[in-house]
Scaffold this motif. Structure first.
Motif, PDB file in Angstrom:
ATOM      1  N   PRO A   3       5.161  61.985  64.588  1.00 61.31           N
ATOM      2  CA  PRO A   3       4.020  61.887  65.515  1.00 61.31           C
ATOM      3  C   PRO A   3       2.717  62.398  64.898  1.00 61.31           C
ATOM      4  O   PRO A   3       1.647  61.843  65.161  1.00 61.31           O
ATOM      5  N   LEU A   4       2.791  63.411  64.058  1.00 62.99           N
ATOM      6  CA  LEU A   4       1.582  63.904  63.393  1.00 62.99           C
ATOM      7  C   LEU A   4       1.048  62.867  62.407  1.00 62.99           C
ATOM      8  O   LEU A   4      -0.165  62.643  62.321  1.00 62.99           O
ATOM      9  N   ILE A   5       1.951  62.232  61.682  1.00 62.15           N
ATOM     10  CA  ILE A   5       1.551  61.199  60.732  1.00 62.15           C
ATOM     11  C   ILE A   5       0.932  60.023  61.483  1.00 62.15           C
ATOM     12  O   ILE A   5      -0.107  59.497  61.082  1.00 62.15           O
ATOM     13  N   ALA A   6       1.555  59.624  62.587  1.00 60.56           N
ATOM     14  CA  ALA A   6       1.026  58.510  63.387  1.00 60.56           C
ATOM     15  C   ALA A   6      -0.361  58.852  63.925  1.00 60.56           C
ATOM     16  O   ALA A   6      -1.266  58.016  63.909  1.00 60.56           O
ATOM     17  N   GLY A   7      -0.541  60.072  64.385  1.00 59.31           N
ATOM     18  CA  GLY A   7      -1.846  60.491  64.887  1.00 59.31           C
ATOM     19  C   GLY A   7      -2.914  60.450  63.809  1.00 59.31           C
ATOM     20  O   GLY A   7      -4.047  60.023  64.063  1.00 59.31           O
ATOM     21  N   ALA A   8      -2.565  60.864  62.602  1.00 63.54           N
ATOM     22  CA  ALA A   8      -3.522  60.830  61.497  1.00 63.54           C
ATOM     23  C   ALA A   8      -3.876  59.392  61.123  1.00 63.54           C
ATOM     24  O   ALA A   8      -5.022  59.106  60.758  1.00 63.54           O
ATOM     25  N   LEU A   9      -2.905  58.490  61.236  1.00 62.89           N
ATOM     26  CA  LEU A   9      -3.160  57.093  60.886  1.00 62.89           C
ATOM     27  C   LEU A   9      -4.017  56.377  61.929  1.00 62.89           C
ATOM     28  O   LEU A   9      -4.845  55.543  61.585  1.00 62.89           O
TER      29      LEU A   9
END
Length: 71
Positions: free
Chosen positions: A48-54
């Motif tokens: 979820p953190l990676i998705a948010g950054a993307l």
């Protein structure tokens, strides 16, 4: 190539198993893949953190007409 989606943990796991299998074959050894499950779990937790950054660059706050004149 721009990444627009975060791969699912199952896809990451299959990729890691495949790479490990190829390396084991090339080295002519058996390799324990138990570490892959731990890494997949960690990836699932941080996905979820990676998705948010993307997606952050694509998300912009909307400024309504009422908010523009307030000061």
């Amino acid at each position: 190539m721009r990444i627009t989606r975060v791969p699912e943990p199952a896809l990451i796991r299959s990729f890691l198993i495949t790479v490990t299998g190829v390396i084991a074959y090339l080295l002519g050894r058996q390799v324990d893949t138990g570490w892959v499950d731990s890494l997949t779990t960690l990836y699932g937790l941080i996905a979820p953190l990676i998705a948010g950054a993307l997606i952050r660059p694509a998300v912009r706050p909307v400024v309504s007409g009422d908010d523009q004149g307030a000061a």
